[in-house]
Design a protein around this motif. Structure first.
Motif, mmCIF file in Angstrom:
data_model
loop_
_atom_site.group_PDB
_atom_site.id
_atom_site.type_symbol
_atom_site.label_atom_id
_atom_site.label_comp_id
_atom_site.label_asym_id
_atom_site.label_seq_id
_atom_site.Cartn_x
_atom_site.Cartn_y
_atom_site.Cartn_z
ATOM 1 N N UNK A 75 32.670 20.302 27.820
ATOM 2 C CA UNK A 75 31.441 21.095 27.838
ATOM 3 C C UNK A 75 30.864 21.201 26.435
ATOM 4 N N UNK A 76 31.731 21.519 25.489
ATOM 5 C CA UNK A 76 31.260 21.653 24.108
ATOM 6 C C UNK A 76 30.682 20.334 23.608
ATOM 7 N N UNK A 77 31.377 19.247 23.967
ATOM 8 C CA UNK A 77 30.899 17.932 23.549
ATOM 9 C C UNK A 77 29.522 17.644 24.173
ATOM 10 N N UNK A 78 29.398 17.957 25.475
ATOM 11 C CA UNK A 78 28.136 17.721 26.178
ATOM 12 C C UNK A 78 27.015 18.561 25.605
ATOM 13 N N UNK A 79 27.314 19.834 25.340
ATOM 14 C CA UNK A 79 26.305 20.727 24.771
ATOM 15 C C UNK A 79 25.874 20.237 23.393
ATOM 16 N N UNK A 80 26.864 19.804 22.640
ATOM 17 C CA UNK A 80 26.570 19.331 21.293
ATOM 18 C C UNK A 80 25.638 18.122 21.333
#
Lengths: 150, 81
Positions: free
Chosen positions: B62-67
């Protein structure tokens, strides 16, 4: 139906704009933040990513709170988080402090988002509910547009 | 810039405090804060929040996608015109 409803909606719109401005603050200056605090892309990306993460976590309890305590208290709490921690971000000397203040600023967002339906239901007649909700929601996108340009 | 945003947020807080009122009869404050704390006893809300926190809040994907999403927005704003 009192025409004062438009004043209430107007100040809600301002709170909605602040909400998005606080979220989008760092996006246009990511390289500058990286340079000042000596951090990488992943870390600085967290400054914006904490907003949706905090929102997901708090959306349900805050929605419950709005139902119980009304939109006025909820928007005041959200605005207080924006005002206090949004200002403290300017005085953060380390990246960790900045991230903590940004996370606490993000706590205000669900209080603003979740209040629109309660505001509309209590102030507006059913035939104006769609218009009022639309105006309230559009503030979020105005904030996203003006935030990076300020 | 951060100071300006903070000051703007303070002004909006004061404005809402002065002008943002509940509608007459629209909301009766009959619930005490103690009642709100019952939300912690509401199993469904608690479980959903924990799932959201663990599943979404801590997921590296999720963090990677948001980033990636945020960086793509950043790229768009940097385009001329």
């Amino acid at each position: 139906m009192s025409s004062y409803r438009w004043v209430v909606l107007g100040v809600y719109i301002l709170a909605g704009i602040v909400s998005q401005v606080m979220w989008i603050t760092f996006s246009p200056i990511l390289p500058i933040v990286e340079e000042i605090y000596g951090v990488g892309d992943a870390e600085v990306g967290l400054l914006s990513a904490v907003f949706p993460i905090v929102f997901i976590v708090l959306a349900l309890p805050v929605g419950y709170y709005v139902d119980r305590r009304g939109f006025r208290r909820a928007v005041l709490i959200g605005s207080a988080f924006f005002a206090v921690f949004g200002l403290l971000r300017a005085f953060a000397t380390t990246f960790e402090a900045l991230l903590v203040f940004q996370t606490l600023t993000a706590v205000g967002q669900p209080f603003i988002f979740n209040s629109i339906s309660k505001l509309v239901k209590s102030w507006f007649p059913i035939e104006e509910a769609g218009l009022a909700t639309g105006l309230g929601s559009i503030s979020l996108f105005i904030g996203t547009i003006v935030g990076p340009d300020c | 810039m951060l100071l300006t945003y903070g000051a703007f947020a303070f002004i909006v807080l004061i404005l809402f405090y002065l002008l943002g009122k509940e509608a007459e009869g629209g909301f009766e404050e009959e619930h005490k804060l103690r009642e709100y704390l019952n939300v912690l006893k509401n199993r469904n809300v608690l479980i959903l929040s924990i799932i959201a926190f663990v599943g979404v809040g801590y997921s590296p994907h999720t963090l990677h996608g948001l980033n990636r999403f945020l960086k793509s927005m950043d790229w768009m704003w940097k385009q001329p015109g």
